[in-house]
Design a protein around this motif. Structure first.
Motif, PDB file in Angstrom:
ATOM      1  N   PRO A 172       0.818  -1.219   0.000  1.00  0.00           N
ATOM      2  CA  PRO A 172       0.000   0.000   0.000  1.00  0.00           C
ATOM      3  C   PRO A 172       0.852   1.269   0.000  1.00  0.00           C
ATOM      4  O   PRO A 172       0.551   2.218  -0.723  1.00  0.00           O
ATOM      5  N   ALA A 173       1.932   1.265   0.784  1.00  0.00           N
ATOM      6  CA  ALA A 173       2.802   2.450   0.838  1.00  0.00           C
ATOM      7  C   ALA A 173       3.452   2.718  -0.516  1.00  0.00           C
ATOM      8  O   ALA A 173       3.510   3.862  -0.970  1.00  0.00           O
ATOM      9  N   GLU A 174       3.945   1.668  -1.174  1.00  0.00           N
ATOM     10  CA  GLU A 174       4.567   1.839  -2.491  1.00  0.00           C
ATOM     11  C   GLU A 174       3.547   2.340  -3.518  1.00  0.00           C
ATOM     12  O   GLU A 174       3.843   3.234  -4.312  1.00  0.00           O
ATOM     13  N   ALA A 175       2.372   1.747  -3.489  1.00  0.00           N
ATOM     14  CA  ALA A 175       1.333   2.121  -4.452  1.00  0.00           C
ATOM     15  C   ALA A 175       0.929   3.577  -4.283  1.00  0.00           C
ATOM     16  O   ALA A 175       0.806   4.315  -5.266  1.00  0.00           O
ATOM     17  N   LEU A 176       0.734   3.994  -3.051  1.00  0.00           N
ATOM     18  CA  LEU A 176       0.317   5.377  -2.816  1.00  0.00           C
ATOM     19  C   LEU A 176       1.439   6.370  -3.085  1.00  0.00           C
ATOM     20  O   LEU A 176       1.194   7.484  -3.536  1.00  0.00           O
ATOM     21  N   THR A 177       2.673   5.953  -2.838  1.00  0.00           N
ATOM     22  CA  THR A 177       3.810   6.817  -3.170  1.00  0.00           C
ATOM     23  C   THR A 177       3.875   7.029  -4.680  1.00  0.00           C
ATOM     24  O   THR A 177       4.084   8.147  -5.158  1.00  0.00           O
ATOM     25  N   THR A 178       3.678   5.961  -5.435  1.00  0.00           N
ATOM     26  CA  THR A 178       3.661   6.061  -6.895  1.00  0.00           C
ATOM     27  C   THR A 178       2.532   6.977  -7.352  1.00  0.00           C
ATOM     28  O   THR A 178       2.728   7.844  -8.218  1.00  0.00           O
ATOM     29  N   ALA A 179       1.339   6.810  -6.786  1.00  0.00           N
ATOM     30  CA  ALA A 179       0.192   7.646  -7.156  1.00  0.00           C
ATOM     31  C   ALA A 179       0.455   9.106  -6.813  1.00  0.00           C
ATOM     32  O   ALA A 179       0.123  10.001  -7.599  1.00  0.00           O
ATOM     33  N   GLN A 180       1.051   9.359  -5.668  1.00  0.00           N
ATOM     34  CA  GLN A 180       1.345  10.734  -5.263  1.00  0.00           C
ATOM     35  C   GLN A 180       2.352  11.384  -6.204  1.00  0.00           C
ATOM     36  O   GLN A 180       2.187  12.524  -6.618  1.00  0.00           O
ATOM     37  N   THR A 181       3.378  10.620  -6.566  1.00  0.00           N
ATOM     38  CA  THR A 181       4.389  11.131  -7.499  1.00  0.00           C
ATOM     39  C   THR A 181       3.755  11.483  -8.839  1.00  0.00           C
ATOM     40  O   THR A 181       4.020  12.531  -9.416  1.00  0.00           O
ATOM     41  N   GLU A 182       2.890  10.600  -9.325  1.00  0.00           N
ATOM     42  CA  GLU A 182       2.209  10.837 -10.595  1.00  0.00           C
ATOM     43  C   GLU A 182       1.267  12.043 -10.500  1.00  0.00           C
ATOM     44  O   GLU A 182       1.212  12.876 -11.401  1.00  0.00           O
ATOM     45  N   ALA A 183       0.543  12.161  -9.407  1.00  0.00           N
ATOM     46  CA  ALA A 183      -0.358  13.306  -9.223  1.00  0.00           C
ATOM     47  C   ALA A 183       0.435  14.614  -9.205  1.00  0.00           C
ATOM     48  O   ALA A 183       0.026  15.601  -9.826  1.00  0.00           O
ATOM     49  N   GLU A 184       1.550  14.622  -8.508  1.00  0.00           N
ATOM     50  CA  GLU A 184       2.373  15.832  -8.468  1.00  0.00           C
ATOM     51  C   GLU A 184       2.909  16.188  -9.849  1.00  0.00           C
ATOM     52  O   GLU A 184       2.950  17.357 -10.219  1.00  0.00           O
ATOM     53  N   ARG A 185       3.267  15.180 -10.630  1.00  0.00           N
ATOM     54  CA  ARG A 185       3.745  15.426 -11.996  1.00  0.00           C
ATOM     55  C   ARG A 185       2.613  16.025 -12.845  1.00  0.00           C
ATOM     56  O   ARG A 185       2.796  17.009 -13.556  1.00  0.00           O
ATOM     57  N   LEU A 186       1.428  15.449 -12.740  1.00  0.00           N
ATOM     58  CA  LEU A 186       0.294  15.922 -13.520  1.00  0.00           C
ATOM     59  C   LEU A 186      -0.154  17.329 -13.118  1.00  0.00           C
ATOM     60  O   LEU A 186      -0.596  18.120 -13.944  1.00  0.00           O
ATOM     61  N   LEU A 187      -0.047  17.623 -11.837  1.00  0.00           N
ATOM     62  CA  LEU A 187      -0.516  18.917 -11.327  1.00  0.00           C
ATOM     63  C   LEU A 187       0.529  20.026 -11.396  1.00  0.00           C
ATOM     64  O   LEU A 187       0.211  21.190 -11.153  1.00  0.00           O
ATOM     65  N   LYS A 188       1.760  19.681 -11.733  1.00  0.00           N
ATOM     66  CA  LYS A 188       2.829  20.665 -11.771  1.00  0.00           C
ATOM     67  C   LYS A 188       2.495  21.895 -12.640  1.00  0.00           C
ATOM     68  O   LYS A 188       2.691  23.020 -12.196  1.00  0.00           O
TER      69      LYS A 188
END
Length: 80
Positions: free
Chosen positions: A61-77
């Motif tokens: 769960p931690a890895e999955a959410l870290t990946t999702a957070q990284t992707e969200a930050e990239r998309l929202l940049k």
């Protein structure tokens, strides 16, 4: 608008003269929270993919959410 707003004298008067204005109020009981952000579809897919990865065990769960957070930050940049 909150349900309490419909209890104000102004809105009570408005709704009595224009009943269709009460439609939104009447839908409150069916409403659910929604993720609303810039690039909503892509951010939501990233989160859905993370949930799926955690459920299937392909990521913790931690890895999955870290990946999702990284992707969200990239998309929202660009939005920031």
């Amino acid at each position: 608008m909150s349900p309490a707003a419909y209890e104000t004298p102004k809105l009570k008067t408005y709704v009595s003269g224009f009943p269709a204005a009460a439609v939104a109020r009447d839908q409150f009981k069916f409403a659910t929270p929604e993720l609303s952000t810039f690039q909503t579809g892509r951010v939501r897919k990233s989160l859905d993919d993370a949930i799926q990865a955690a459920l299937t065990g392909s990521k913790t769960p931690a890895e999955a959410l870290t990946t999702a957070q990284t992707e969200a930050e990239r998309l929202l940049k660009p939005y920031r």
